[in-house]
Design a protein around this motif. Structure first.
Motif, PDB file in Angstrom:
ATOM      1  N   THR A   1       0.840  -1.190   0.000  1.00 43.24           N
ATOM      2  CA  THR A   1       0.000   0.000   0.000  1.00 43.24           C
ATOM      3  C   THR A   1       0.874   1.239   0.000  1.00 43.24           C
TER       4      THR A   1
ATOM      5  N   VAL B   1       1.596   4.929   1.339  1.00 45.73           N
ATOM      6  CA  VAL B   1       1.287   5.796   2.471  1.00 45.73           C
ATOM      7  C   VAL B   1       1.630   7.211   2.025  1.00 45.73           C
TER       8      VAL B   1
ATOM      9  N   HIS C   1       6.069   3.627   0.892  1.00 46.23           N
ATOM     10  CA  HIS C   1       5.328   2.410   0.608  1.00 46.23           C
ATOM     11  C   HIS C   1       5.379   1.451   1.790  1.00 46.23           C
ATOM     12  N   LYS C   2       4.276   0.717   1.965  1.00 51.01           N
ATOM     13  CA  LYS C   2       4.202  -0.242   3.056  1.00 51.01           C
ATOM     14  C   LYS C   2       3.988  -1.629   2.460  1.00 51.01           C
TER      15      LYS C   2
ATOM     16  N   ILE D   1       5.857  -6.323   8.688  1.00 53.46           N
ATOM     17  CA  ILE D   1       5.502  -5.116   7.942  1.00 53.46           C
ATOM     18  C   ILE D   1       6.756  -4.284   7.697  1.00 53.46           C
TER      19      ILE D   1
ATOM     20  N   LEU E   1       8.106  -0.712   6.146  1.00 52.10           N
ATOM     21  CA  LEU E   1       7.719   0.614   5.672  1.00 52.10           C
ATOM     22  C   LEU E   1       8.944   1.247   5.033  1.00 52.10           C
TER      23      LEU E   1
ATOM     24  N   HIS F   1      10.427   4.471   3.473  1.00 52.53           N
ATOM     25  CA  HIS F   1      10.204   5.913   3.371  1.00 52.53           C
ATOM     26  C   HIS F   1      10.781   6.442   2.063  1.00 52.53           C
TER      27      HIS F   1
ATOM     28  N   TYR G   1       8.376  -3.812  11.185  1.00 49.85           N
ATOM     29  CA  TYR G   1       7.501  -4.120  12.320  1.00 49.85           C
ATOM     30  C   TYR G   1       7.082  -5.582  12.242  1.00 49.85           C
TER      31      TYR G   1
ATOM     32  N   ARG H   1       3.813  -8.028  13.536  1.00 51.08           N
ATOM     33  CA  ARG H   1       2.518  -8.094  14.209  1.00 51.08           C
ATOM     34  C   ARG H   1       2.197  -9.559  14.505  1.00 51.08           C
TER      35      ARG H   1
ATOM     36  N   GLY I   1      -0.386 -11.104  15.815  1.00 52.20           N
ATOM     37  CA  GLY I   1      -1.700 -11.642  15.475  1.00 52.20           C
ATOM     38  C   GLY I   1      -2.653 -10.544  15.064  1.00 52.20           C
TER      39      GLY I   1
ATOM     40  N   ASP J   1      -0.984  -5.562  18.546  1.00 53.55           N
ATOM     41  CA  ASP J   1      -0.377  -4.392  17.939  1.00 53.55           C
ATOM     42  C   ASP J   1       0.991  -4.721  17.365  1.00 53.55           C
ATOM     43  N   SER J   2       1.333  -3.985  16.329  1.00 48.41           N
ATOM     44  CA  SER J   2       2.638  -4.185  15.713  1.00 48.41           C
ATOM     45  C   SER J   2       3.730  -3.651  16.622  1.00 48.41           C
TER      46      SER J   2
END
Lengths: 167, 402
Positions: free
Chosen positions: A6, A8, A13-14, A26, A28, A30, A38, A40, A42, A46-47
Protein backbone atom coordinates in the motif's frame (compact mmCIF):
# COMPACT_ATOMS: atom_id res chain seq x y z
CA UNK A 1 2.30 -16.48 0.88
CA UNK A 2 0.85 -13.09 0.06
CA UNK A 3 2.58 -9.72 0.06
CA UNK A 4 0.33 -6.69 0.39
CA UNK A 5 1.55 -3.34 -0.89
CA UNK A 6 0.00 0.00 0.00
CA UNK A 7 1.03 3.57 -0.58
CA UNK A 8 1.29 5.80 2.47
CA UNK A 9 0.87 9.35 1.11
CA UNK A 10 3.73 11.62 2.09
CA UNK A 11 5.66 8.77 3.64
CA UNK A 12 6.34 6.01 1.14
CA UNK A 13 5.33 2.41 0.61
CA UNK A 14 4.20 -0.24 3.06
CA UNK A 15 4.61 -3.97 2.47
CA UNK A 16 2.94 -6.65 4.56
CA UNK A 17 4.33 -10.16 4.44
CA UNK A 18 2.24 -13.06 5.73
CA UNK A 19 4.21 -15.39 7.98
CA UNK A 20 2.90 -18.49 9.77
CA UNK A 21 -0.66 -18.27 11.01
CA UNK A 22 -1.75 -14.71 11.70
CA UNK A 23 1.74 -13.35 12.15
CA UNK A 24 2.82 -10.60 9.78
CA UNK A 25 6.00 -8.73 9.00
CA UNK A 26 5.50 -5.12 7.94
CA UNK A 27 8.14 -3.12 6.08
CA UNK A 28 7.72 0.61 5.67
CA UNK A 29 9.97 2.14 3.02
CA UNK A 30 10.20 5.91 3.37
CA UNK A 31 10.80 8.24 0.45
CA UNK A 32 14.21 9.10 1.88
CA UNK A 33 15.19 5.44 1.77
CA UNK A 34 14.76 4.74 5.48
CA UNK A 35 13.21 1.34 6.24
CA UNK A 36 11.24 0.48 9.33
CA UNK A 37 10.40 -3.14 10.08
CA UNK A 38 7.50 -4.12 12.32
CA UNK A 39 6.17 -7.49 13.44
CA UNK A 40 2.52 -8.09 14.21
CA UNK A 41 2.03 -11.33 16.15
CA UNK A 42 -1.70 -11.64 15.47
CA UNK A 43 -4.79 -10.01 14.03
CA UNK A 44 -5.82 -8.48 17.35
CA UNK A 45 -2.39 -7.52 18.57
CA UNK A 46 -0.38 -4.39 17.94
CA UNK A 47 2.64 -4.18 15.71
CA UNK A 48 5.98 -3.94 17.45
CA UNK A 49 8.73 -2.01 15.73
CA UNK A 50 11.71 -4.33 15.39
CA UNK A 51 14.30 -1.97 13.91
CA UNK A 52 14.87 0.77 11.37
CA UNK A 53 17.64 1.01 8.82
CA UNK A 54 19.06 3.51 6.37
CA UNK A 55 18.67 2.62 2.70
CA UNK A 56 22.28 1.48 2.41
CA UNK A 57 22.14 -0.73 5.52
CA UNK A 58 18.82 -2.16 4.38
CA UNK A 59 20.34 -3.24 1.08
CA UNK A 60 23.25 -4.87 2.93
CA UNK A 61 20.86 -6.73 5.23
CA UNK A 62 18.74 -7.69 2.24
CA UNK A 63 21.67 -9.27 0.45
CA UNK A 64 22.61 -11.19 3.60
CA UNK A 65 19.03 -12.46 3.90
CA UNK A 66 19.05 -13.41 0.23
CA UNK A 67 22.12 -15.55 0.86
CA UNK A 68 24.37 -13.53 -1.41
CA UNK A 69 27.26 -13.80 1.07
CA UNK A 70 26.74 -17.27 2.50
CA UNK A 71 24.29 -19.90 1.40
CA UNK A 72 23.72 -22.53 4.05
CA UNK A 73 22.59 -25.98 2.99
CA UNK A 74 19.44 -26.47 4.98
CA UNK A 75 19.63 -30.23 5.57
CA UNK A 76 16.26 -30.56 7.23
CA UNK A 77 14.66 -28.54 4.52
CA UNK A 78 16.26 -30.20 1.52
CA UNK A 79 13.53 -30.90 -0.94
CA UNK A 80 14.73 -32.72 -4.02
CA UNK A 81 11.82 -34.01 -6.01
CA UNK A 82 12.77 -37.66 -6.28
CA UNK A 83 9.31 -39.18 -6.16
CA UNK A 84 9.31 -42.14 -3.76
CA UNK A 85 13.09 -42.30 -3.59
CA UNK A 86 15.28 -40.98 -0.79
CA UNK A 87 19.02 -40.47 -0.50
CA UNK A 88 20.89 -42.28 2.29
CA UNK A 89 24.49 -42.19 3.49
CA UNK A 90 25.53 -45.69 4.52
CA UNK A 91 28.73 -46.37 6.47
CA UNK A 92 30.64 -49.49 5.40
CA UNK A 93 32.06 -51.16 8.48
CA UNK A 94 35.32 -53.12 8.08
CA UNK A 95 33.33 -56.24 9.03
CA UNK A 96 30.92 -55.80 6.14
CA UNK A 97 30.88 -58.61 3.55
CA UNK A 98 30.91 -55.99 0.80
CA UNK A 99 34.46 -54.80 1.64
CA UNK A 100 36.86 -55.71 -1.17
CA UNK A 101 34.14 -56.32 -3.76
CA UNK A 102 33.73 -54.24 -6.88
CA UNK A 103 30.34 -52.64 -7.41
CA UNK A 104 29.79 -54.97 -10.39
CA UNK A 105 30.51 -58.06 -8.27
CA UNK A 106 28.36 -56.88 -5.38
CA UNK A 107 25.49 -56.58 -7.86
CA UNK A 108 23.80 -54.09 -5.56
CA UNK A 109 21.31 -52.72 -8.06
CA UNK A 110 20.02 -56.18 -9.00
CA UNK A 111 19.79 -57.41 -5.41
CA UNK A 112 18.30 -54.38 -3.67
CA UNK A 113 17.16 -51.83 -6.23
CA UNK A 114 19.28 -48.94 -4.89
CA UNK A 115 21.76 -47.07 -7.07
CA UNK A 116 25.16 -46.02 -5.76
CA UNK A 117 25.41 -42.36 -6.76
CA UNK A 118 28.64 -41.51 -4.92
CA UNK A 119 31.27 -42.91 -2.60
CA UNK A 120 32.78 -40.69 0.10
CA UNK A 121 36.26 -41.98 0.89
CA UNK A 122 38.13 -40.00 3.57
CA UNK A 123 38.49 -36.46 2.16
CA UNK A 124 37.37 -37.10 -1.41
CA UNK A 125 34.13 -37.99 -3.03
CA UNK A 126 33.84 -40.31 -6.03
CA UNK A 127 30.75 -39.15 -7.84
CA UNK A 128 29.04 -41.64 -10.16
CA UNK A 129 31.49 -44.48 -9.38
CA UNK A 130 32.33 -46.93 -12.22
CA UNK A 131 31.20 -50.58 -11.90
CA UNK A 132 34.83 -51.66 -11.38
CA UNK A 133 35.26 -49.43 -8.30
CA UNK A 134 36.16 -51.48 -5.26
CA UNK A 135 34.28 -50.94 -2.01
CA UNK A 136 36.73 -50.29 0.86
CA UNK A 137 36.33 -50.33 4.63
CA UNK A 138 35.15 -46.99 6.11
CA UNK A 139 33.64 -45.86 2.80
CA UNK A 140 30.39 -43.98 2.96
CA UNK A 141 28.09 -45.04 0.12
CA UNK A 142 25.56 -42.48 -1.04
CA UNK A 143 22.56 -44.42 -2.27
CA UNK A 144 19.31 -43.59 -4.01
CA UNK A 145 16.22 -45.75 -3.62
CA UNK A 146 12.82 -46.17 -1.98
CA UNK A 147 12.51 -46.90 1.73
CA UNK A 148 12.11 -50.64 1.15
CA UNK A 149 15.09 -50.71 -1.21
CA UNK A 150 17.23 -48.78 1.29
CA UNK A 151 16.16 -51.26 4.00
CA UNK A 152 17.20 -54.19 1.79
CA UNK A 153 20.53 -52.49 1.08
CA UNK A 154 21.38 -52.03 4.76
CA UNK A 155 20.64 -55.78 5.23
CA UNK A 156 23.06 -56.50 2.38
CA UNK A 157 25.75 -54.30 3.92
CA UNK A 158 25.48 -56.10 7.26
CA UNK A 159 24.88 -59.72 6.25
CA UNK A 160 25.90 -60.00 2.61
CA UNK A 161 22.42 -61.13 1.58
CA UNK A 162 18.98 -59.51 1.31
CA UNK A 163 17.18 -62.55 2.62
CA UNK A 164 15.66 -61.24 5.82
CA UNK A 165 13.60 -64.37 6.65
CA UNK A 166 16.42 -65.91 8.73
CA UNK A 167 16.89 -62.81 10.87
CA UNK B 1 16.84 49.36 5.37
CA UNK B 2 18.05 46.23 3.63
CA UNK B 3 20.32 45.26 6.51
CA UNK B 4 17.43 45.66 8.94
CA UNK B 5 15.25 43.42 6.80
CA UNK B 6 17.96 40.79 6.69
CA UNK B 7 18.28 40.78 10.47
CA UNK B 8 14.50 40.42 10.78
CA UNK B 9 14.38 37.49 8.41
CA UNK B 10 17.28 35.96 10.33
CA UNK B 11 15.42 36.37 13.62
CA UNK B 12 12.28 34.89 12.06
CA UNK B 13 14.04 31.82 10.65
CA UNK B 14 16.00 31.23 13.85
CA UNK B 15 12.78 31.53 15.85
CA UNK B 16 11.09 28.99 13.59
CA UNK B 17 14.03 26.64 13.92
CA UNK B 18 14.07 26.90 17.73
CA UNK B 19 10.30 26.43 17.98
CA UNK B 20 10.48 23.36 15.75
CA UNK B 21 13.29 21.85 17.81
CA UNK B 22 11.36 22.45 21.02
CA UNK B 23 8.19 20.86 19.62
CA UNK B 24 10.19 17.85 18.49
CA UNK B 25 11.75 17.52 21.94
CA UNK B 26 8.36 17.27 23.64
CA UNK B 27 6.88 15.06 20.93
CA UNK B 28 4.32 17.47 19.53
CA UNK B 29 3.60 18.54 15.99
CA UNK B 30 5.76 21.39 14.69
CA UNK B 31 2.81 23.23 13.12
CA UNK B 32 1.44 24.78 16.35
CA UNK B 33 5.00 25.62 17.41
CA UNK B 34 5.60 27.67 14.24
CA UNK B 35 2.32 29.52 14.73
CA UNK B 36 3.02 30.28 18.40
CA UNK B 37 6.48 31.68 17.69
CA UNK B 38 4.88 33.88 15.02
CA UNK B 39 2.37 35.19 17.53
CA UNK B 40 5.08 35.81 20.12
CA UNK B 41 7.64 37.71 18.08
CA UNK B 42 5.20 39.31 15.68
CA UNK B 43 3.67 42.78 15.81
CA UNK B 44 0.38 41.75 17.49
CA UNK B 45 -0.27 41.09 21.19
CA UNK B 46 1.66 39.99 23.20
CA UNK B 47 3.93 42.73 21.90
CA UNK B 48 5.98 43.40 25.01
CA UNK B 49 6.98 41.64 28.18
CA UNK B 50 7.78 43.75 31.24
CA UNK B 51 8.31 46.81 29.07
CA UNK B 52 10.70 45.03 26.69
CA UNK B 53 9.44 44.97 23.13
CA UNK B 54 8.66 41.53 21.79
CA UNK B 55 8.02 42.78 18.29
CA UNK B 56 11.15 41.44 16.68
CA UNK B 57 9.60 40.80 13.30
CA UNK B 58 7.27 43.13 11.43
CA UNK B 59 4.74 41.68 9.06
CA UNK B 60 6.37 42.19 5.67
CA UNK B 61 5.57 41.51 2.07
CA UNK B 62 8.60 39.28 1.73
CA UNK B 63 7.23 36.88 4.34
CA UNK B 64 3.83 36.97 2.65
CA UNK B 65 5.37 35.79 -0.62
CA UNK B 66 7.17 32.90 1.07
CA UNK B 67 3.96 31.99 2.91
CA UNK B 68 2.05 32.00 -0.37
CA UNK B 69 4.66 29.62 -1.81
CA UNK B 70 4.10 27.50 1.30
CA UNK B 71 0.39 27.14 0.46
CA UNK B 72 1.18 26.37 -3.18
CA UNK B 73 3.67 23.64 -2.36
CA UNK B 74 1.57 22.09 0.40
CA UNK B 75 -1.17 21.62 -2.17
CA UNK B 76 1.29 20.64 -4.90
CA UNK B 77 2.52 17.78 -2.75
CA UNK B 78 -1.03 16.84 -1.87
CA UNK B 79 -1.66 16.39 -5.59
CA UNK B 80 1.67 14.66 -6.14
CA UNK B 81 1.04 12.10 -3.42
CA UNK B 82 -2.55 11.65 -4.39
CA UNK B 83 -2.79 7.95 -5.03
CA UNK B 84 -5.26 7.33 -7.82
CA UNK B 85 -4.39 3.63 -7.85
CA UNK B 86 -5.17 3.26 -4.17
CA UNK B 87 -8.40 5.18 -4.61
CA UNK B 88 -9.53 2.95 -7.47
CA UNK B 89 -8.42 -0.26 -5.80
CA UNK B 90 -10.49 0.45 -2.71
CA UNK B 91 -13.07 2.85 -4.17
CA UNK B 92 -16.18 1.31 -2.61
CA UNK B 93 -14.92 1.42 0.96
CA UNK B 94 -13.16 4.77 0.53
CA UNK B 95 -16.33 6.31 -0.92
CA UNK B 96 -18.29 4.94 2.01
CA UNK B 97 -15.97 6.10 4.80
CA UNK B 98 -15.28 9.40 3.01
CA UNK B 99 -19.00 10.10 2.85
CA UNK B 100 -19.48 9.22 6.53
CA UNK B 101 -16.59 11.52 7.44
CA UNK B 102 -17.90 14.35 5.26
CA UNK B 103 -21.57 14.15 6.26
CA UNK B 104 -20.86 14.04 9.99
CA UNK B 105 -18.05 16.58 10.25
CA UNK B 106 -18.98 19.04 7.52
CA UNK B 107 -22.55 18.80 8.78
CA UNK B 108 -21.46 19.65 12.31
CA UNK B 109 -19.50 22.62 10.91
CA UNK B 110 -22.57 23.92 9.12
CA UNK B 111 -24.60 23.50 12.31
CA UNK B 112 -22.03 25.44 14.32
CA UNK B 113 -22.05 28.32 11.82
CA UNK B 114 -25.82 28.54 11.77
CA UNK B 115 -26.21 28.25 15.55
CA UNK B 116 -23.70 31.04 16.11
CA UNK B 117 -25.47 33.26 13.58
CA UNK B 118 -22.91 33.54 10.77
CA UNK B 119 -23.83 34.28 7.17
CA UNK B 120 -24.13 31.48 4.63
CA UNK B 121 -20.68 32.09 3.13
CA UNK B 122 -19.04 32.38 6.56
CA UNK B 123 -20.76 29.17 7.63
CA UNK B 124 -19.35 27.36 4.61
CA UNK B 125 -15.88 28.57 5.56
CA UNK B 126 -16.30 27.36 9.15
CA UNK B 127 -17.59 23.98 7.94
CA UNK B 128 -14.54 23.45 5.75
CA UNK B 129 -12.16 24.54 8.49
CA UNK B 130 -13.52 22.06 11.05
CA UNK B 131 -14.03 19.24 8.53
CA UNK B 132 -10.60 18.83 7.04
CA UNK B 133 -8.13 16.71 9.01
CA UNK B 134 -4.41 17.33 8.88
CA UNK B 135 -2.52 14.90 6.64
CA UNK B 136 0.82 16.15 7.97
CA UNK B 137 0.07 15.74 11.67
CA UNK B 138 -1.81 12.46 11.22
CA UNK B 139 0.77 10.63 9.10
CA UNK B 140 3.55 11.70 11.46
CA UNK B 141 1.58 10.49 14.48
CA UNK B 142 0.78 7.19 12.78
CA UNK B 143 4.48 6.53 12.27
CA UNK B 144 5.53 7.73 15.72
CA UNK B 145 3.02 5.42 17.39
CA UNK B 146 3.51 2.42 15.12
CA UNK B 147 -0.13 2.45 14.02
CA UNK B 148 1.04 2.68 10.45
CA UNK B 149 1.77 -1.06 10.61
CA UNK B 150 -1.67 -1.86 12.05
CA UNK B 151 -4.96 -2.43 10.21
CA UNK B 152 -6.39 0.86 11.54
CA UNK B 153 -4.07 2.76 9.20
CA UNK B 154 -6.12 1.67 6.15
CA UNK B 155 -9.35 3.54 6.96
CA UNK B 156 -7.39 6.55 8.29
CA UNK B 157 -5.35 6.91 5.09
CA UNK B 158 -8.39 6.10 2.97
CA UNK B 159 -10.36 8.91 4.59
CA UNK B 160 -7.47 11.31 3.99
CA UNK B 161 -7.44 10.41 0.28
CA UNK B 162 -11.14 11.22 0.08
CA UNK B 163 -10.67 14.48 1.98
CA UNK B 164 -7.89 15.47 -0.42
CA UNK B 165 -10.19 15.33 -3.44
CA UNK B 166 -12.93 17.08 -1.57
CA UNK B 167 -10.71 19.91 -0.40
CA UNK B 168 -9.64 20.58 -3.99
CA UNK B 169 -13.25 20.81 -5.16
CA UNK B 170 -14.26 22.79 -2.07
CA UNK B 171 -11.45 25.35 -2.47
CA UNK B 172 -12.22 25.76 -6.17
CA UNK B 173 -15.91 26.39 -5.46
CA UNK B 174 -15.40 28.56 -2.42
CA UNK B 175 -12.74 30.79 -3.93
CA UNK B 176 -14.85 31.24 -7.06
CA UNK B 177 -17.85 32.29 -4.98
CA UNK B 178 -15.95 34.29 -2.38
CA UNK B 179 -13.77 36.20 -4.85
CA UNK B 180 -16.64 36.70 -7.31
CA UNK B 181 -18.57 39.95 -7.48
CA UNK B 182 -21.48 38.69 -5.48
CA UNK B 183 -24.39 38.43 -7.89
CA UNK B 184 -25.60 34.92 -8.58
CA UNK B 185 -24.71 35.23 -12.27
CA UNK B 186 -21.16 36.37 -11.52
CA UNK B 187 -20.73 33.59 -9.03
CA UNK B 188 -21.96 31.05 -11.55
CA UNK B 189 -19.62 32.53 -14.18
CA UNK B 190 -16.60 32.34 -11.91
CA UNK B 191 -17.46 28.81 -10.79
CA UNK B 192 -17.82 27.85 -14.44
CA UNK B 193 -14.51 29.38 -15.48
CA UNK B 194 -12.83 27.86 -12.43
CA UNK B 195 -13.93 24.41 -13.44
CA UNK B 196 -13.07 25.01 -17.09
CA UNK B 197 -9.52 25.94 -16.06
CA UNK B 198 -9.28 22.94 -13.75
CA UNK B 199 -10.71 20.75 -16.49
CA UNK B 200 -7.89 21.81 -18.80
CA UNK B 201 -5.37 21.11 -16.05
CA UNK B 202 -6.93 17.70 -15.40
CA UNK B 203 -6.74 16.77 -19.08
CA UNK B 204 -3.10 17.85 -19.14
CA UNK B 205 -2.47 15.86 -15.96
CA UNK B 206 -4.16 12.81 -17.40
CA UNK B 207 -2.85 12.77 -20.97
CA UNK B 208 0.27 14.89 -20.71
CA UNK B 209 2.24 12.84 -18.22
CA UNK B 210 4.53 11.52 -20.96
CA UNK B 211 5.27 15.04 -22.08
CA UNK B 212 5.81 16.15 -18.48
CA UNK B 213 8.10 13.17 -18.06
CA UNK B 214 10.31 14.32 -20.92
CA UNK B 215 10.16 18.04 -20.18
CA UNK B 216 11.45 17.51 -16.66
CA UNK B 217 14.26 15.10 -17.41
CA UNK B 218 17.06 17.22 -15.96
CA UNK B 219 20.46 15.77 -15.20
CA UNK B 220 21.25 17.80 -12.13
CA UNK B 221 19.04 18.09 -9.07
CA UNK B 222 19.55 21.84 -9.12
CA UNK B 223 18.04 22.27 -12.57
CA UNK B 224 15.29 19.81 -11.74
CA UNK B 225 14.34 21.72 -8.58
CA UNK B 226 14.27 25.04 -10.44
CA UNK B 227 12.06 23.63 -13.17
CA UNK B 228 9.52 22.20 -10.75
CA UNK B 229 9.45 25.34 -8.58
CA UNK B 230 9.21 27.53 -11.68
CA UNK B 231 6.39 25.81 -13.50
CA UNK B 232 4.32 25.21 -10.35
CA UNK B 233 4.58 28.81 -9.19
CA UNK B 234 3.91 30.11 -12.71
CA UNK B 235 0.72 28.07 -13.17
CA UNK B 236 -0.49 28.90 -9.65
CA UNK B 237 0.20 32.58 -10.24
CA UNK B 238 -1.62 32.49 -13.58
CA UNK B 239 -4.61 30.89 -11.90
CA UNK B 240 -4.67 33.56 -9.20
CA UNK B 241 -4.45 36.32 -11.83
CA UNK B 242 -7.45 34.74 -13.56
CA UNK B 243 -9.35 34.94 -10.28
CA UNK B 244 -9.06 31.26 -9.44
CA UNK B 245 -7.63 29.41 -6.47
CA UNK B 246 -3.84 29.18 -6.75
CA UNK B 247 -3.90 26.32 -4.23
CA UNK B 248 -6.20 24.21 -6.39
CA UNK B 249 -4.11 24.94 -9.49
CA UNK B 250 -1.01 23.78 -7.60
CA UNK B 251 -2.88 20.64 -6.54
CA UNK B 252 -3.54 19.78 -10.17
CA UNK B 253 0.04 20.50 -11.20
CA UNK B 254 1.00 18.01 -8.51
CA UNK B 255 -1.36 15.38 -9.92
CA UNK B 256 0.21 15.95 -13.37
CA UNK B 257 3.52 14.87 -11.86
CA UNK B 258 2.07 11.98 -9.87
CA UNK B 259 1.71 9.84 -13.00
CA UNK B 260 5.36 10.23 -13.97
CA UNK B 261 8.57 8.60 -12.80
CA UNK B 262 9.65 11.91 -11.27
CA UNK B 263 7.62 11.38 -8.11
CA UNK B 264 10.45 9.89 -6.08
CA UNK B 265 12.87 12.57 -7.23
CA UNK B 266 10.45 15.36 -6.32
CA UNK B 267 10.04 13.79 -2.87
CA UNK B 268 13.81 13.88 -2.55
CA UNK B 269 14.69 17.22 -4.11
CA UNK B 270 11.64 19.46 -3.75
CA UNK B 271 10.36 18.35 -0.33
CA UNK B 272 12.99 20.40 1.58
CA UNK B 273 11.88 23.52 -0.30
CA UNK B 274 8.27 22.70 0.55
CA UNK B 275 9.17 22.24 4.21
CA UNK B 276 10.87 25.64 4.29
CA UNK B 277 8.04 27.52 2.57
CA UNK B 278 5.40 25.74 4.68
CA UNK B 279 7.21 26.59 7.92
CA UNK B 280 7.24 30.27 6.91
CA UNK B 281 3.53 29.96 6.03
CA UNK B 282 2.65 28.73 9.54
CA UNK B 283 4.89 31.41 11.04
CA UNK B 284 3.20 34.15 8.99
CA UNK B 285 -0.19 32.90 10.18
CA UNK B 286 1.10 33.57 13.68
CA UNK B 287 2.37 37.01 12.66
CA UNK B 288 -1.02 38.09 11.35
CA UNK B 289 -3.00 36.64 14.24
CA UNK B 290 -4.50 39.07 16.67
CA UNK B 291 -5.19 36.88 19.69
CA UNK B 292 -7.25 39.61 21.33
CA UNK B 293 -9.91 38.77 18.71
CA UNK B 294 -10.19 35.30 20.24
CA UNK B 295 -12.22 36.81 23.09
CA UNK B 296 -15.05 37.37 20.59
CA UNK B 297 -15.10 33.77 19.42
CA UNK B 298 -14.34 31.96 22.66
CA UNK B 299 -17.72 30.21 22.79
CA UNK B 300 -17.56 29.21 19.13
CA UNK B 301 -14.05 27.89 19.76
CA UNK B 302 -15.09 25.84 22.80
CA UNK B 303 -18.17 24.49 21.05
CA UNK B 304 -16.18 23.65 17.92
CA UNK B 305 -13.51 21.79 19.86
CA UNK B 306 -16.01 19.68 21.79
CA UNK B 307 -18.39 18.99 18.91
CA UNK B 308 -15.83 18.37 16.17
CA UNK B 309 -13.63 16.12 18.32
CA UNK B 310 -16.71 14.02 19.08
CA UNK B 311 -17.65 14.16 15.39
CA UNK B 312 -14.35 12.68 14.24
CA UNK B 313 -14.44 10.05 17.00
CA UNK B 314 -17.88 8.92 15.81
CA UNK B 315 -17.14 9.04 12.08
CA UNK B 316 -13.78 7.33 12.58
CA UNK B 317 -15.31 4.54 14.66
CA UNK B 318 -17.96 3.96 11.99
CA UNK B 319 -15.27 3.95 9.30
CA UNK B 320 -13.32 1.34 11.23
CA UNK B 321 -16.40 -0.84 11.30
CA UNK B 322 -16.80 -0.47 7.53
CA UNK B 323 -13.32 -2.02 7.33
CA UNK B 324 -14.39 -4.80 9.66
CA UNK B 325 -12.05 -3.79 12.47
CA UNK B 326 -12.66 -4.67 16.09
CA UNK B 327 -13.92 -2.05 18.55
CA UNK B 328 -10.52 -0.98 19.83
CA UNK B 329 -9.11 -0.47 16.37
CA UNK B 330 -12.25 1.34 15.17
CA UNK B 331 -12.01 3.71 18.12
CA UNK B 332 -8.39 4.36 17.19
CA UNK B 333 -9.46 5.40 13.69
CA UNK B 334 -11.58 8.03 15.43
CA UNK B 335 -8.68 9.25 17.55
CA UNK B 336 -6.44 9.26 14.50
CA UNK B 337 -8.69 11.64 12.56
CA UNK B 338 -8.90 14.34 15.26
CA UNK B 339 -5.83 16.49 14.40
CA UNK B 340 -6.58 19.51 12.20
CA UNK B 341 -3.84 21.60 10.69
CA UNK B 342 -2.44 22.97 7.49
CA UNK B 343 -5.55 22.79 5.30
CA UNK B 344 -7.77 24.55 7.82
CA UNK B 345 -5.19 27.34 7.78
CA UNK B 346 -5.18 27.43 3.96
CA UNK B 347 -8.96 27.93 4.08
CA UNK B 348 -8.56 30.63 6.73
CA UNK B 349 -6.03 32.41 4.51
CA UNK B 350 -8.59 32.41 1.72
CA UNK B 351 -11.13 33.85 4.17
CA UNK B 352 -8.71 36.60 5.18
CA UNK B 353 -8.07 37.47 1.53
CA UNK B 354 -11.82 37.97 1.00
CA UNK B 355 -11.68 40.20 4.06
CA UNK B 356 -15.36 41.12 4.40
CA UNK B 357 -17.12 40.99 7.78
CA UNK B 358 -16.19 38.08 10.00
CA UNK B 359 -14.12 36.51 7.23
CA UNK B 360 -11.46 39.20 7.56
CA UNK B 361 -11.22 39.22 11.35
CA UNK B 362 -12.69 36.63 13.67
CA UNK B 363 -12.71 33.60 11.38
CA UNK B 364 -8.93 33.62 10.80
CA UNK B 365 -8.39 34.19 14.52
CA UNK B 366 -10.83 31.39 15.34
CA UNK B 367 -9.02 29.07 12.92
CA UNK B 368 -5.63 29.75 14.49
CA UNK B 369 -6.97 29.02 17.98
CA UNK B 370 -8.80 25.97 16.68
CA UNK B 371 -5.80 24.54 14.81
CA UNK B 372 -3.46 25.19 17.74
CA UNK B 373 -5.71 23.30 20.11
CA UNK B 374 -6.81 20.55 17.72
CA UNK B 375 -3.33 19.71 16.44
CA UNK B 376 -2.03 19.43 20.00
CA UNK B 377 -5.15 17.69 21.35
CA UNK B 378 -5.19 15.28 18.42
CA UNK B 379 -1.56 14.32 18.88
CA UNK B 380 -2.02 13.84 22.63
CA UNK B 381 -5.15 11.73 22.07
CA UNK B 382 -3.32 9.46 19.63
CA UNK B 383 -0.36 9.09 21.99
CA UNK B 384 -2.63 8.21 24.93
CA UNK B 385 -5.37 6.29 23.15
CA UNK B 386 -4.59 3.01 24.90
CA UNK B 387 -4.91 4.26 28.49
CA UNK B 388 -8.02 6.22 27.46
CA UNK B 389 -9.61 3.20 25.79
CA UNK B 390 -8.75 1.00 28.77
CA UNK B 391 -10.94 3.21 30.96
CA UNK B 392 -13.86 3.06 28.61
CA UNK B 393 -16.55 0.65 29.84
CA UNK B 394 -16.78 -2.98 28.88
CA UNK B 395 -18.34 -2.65 25.49
CA UNK B 396 -15.05 -1.30 24.15
CA UNK B 397 -12.91 -4.05 25.67
CA UNK B 398 -10.30 -5.58 23.46
CA UNK B 399 -11.77 -8.57 21.74
CA UNK B 400 -9.76 -11.69 22.34
CA UNK B 401 -8.57 -13.78 19.43
CA UNK B 402 -10.86 -16.76 18.84
Amino acid sequence: MTIYETEVPGVGHKFELELDGEERLIVLIHHDGKREVYRRPGENQDSQKLFSLTGKRARQLGSILEGAHFQPIEMDEIQVPLGEAIIEWVDIDSSSPLVGQTLRAANIREQTGVSIIAIQRAEKTIANPMPDTTIEADDILVTLGSRDEQQAFSELVETGSTDTSQA
Amino acid sequence: MAELLLVEIGIALTGIALAGALANRIGLSVIPAYIIIGILIGPNEPSSIGGISLTLVEHREFIDVLAELGIIFLLFFLGLEFSVSQLLADRKRIAKIGSIDFLINFGLGLTLGVVFGYTLLETFFIAGIVYISSSAVITKSLIDNGWVANPESSPILGTLVFEDILIAIYLALLSAVALGEGTALDAAMSVGSAFAFLGVLTVVAWYGSEYVERAFDADSDELFLLRVLGITTLIAGAALTAGLSEAVAAFFVGTAFSGTDHTERIEDVVAPARDFFAAVFFFSIGLTTDITLLANVVWLLLAAILVTTAGKLVSGTLSGQVYGLDRIRSARVGFGMVPRGEFSLVIATLAASVGTGALGSVIPAFTVGYVLLMSILGTVLIQNSDPILDRVPLRLRKSTPE
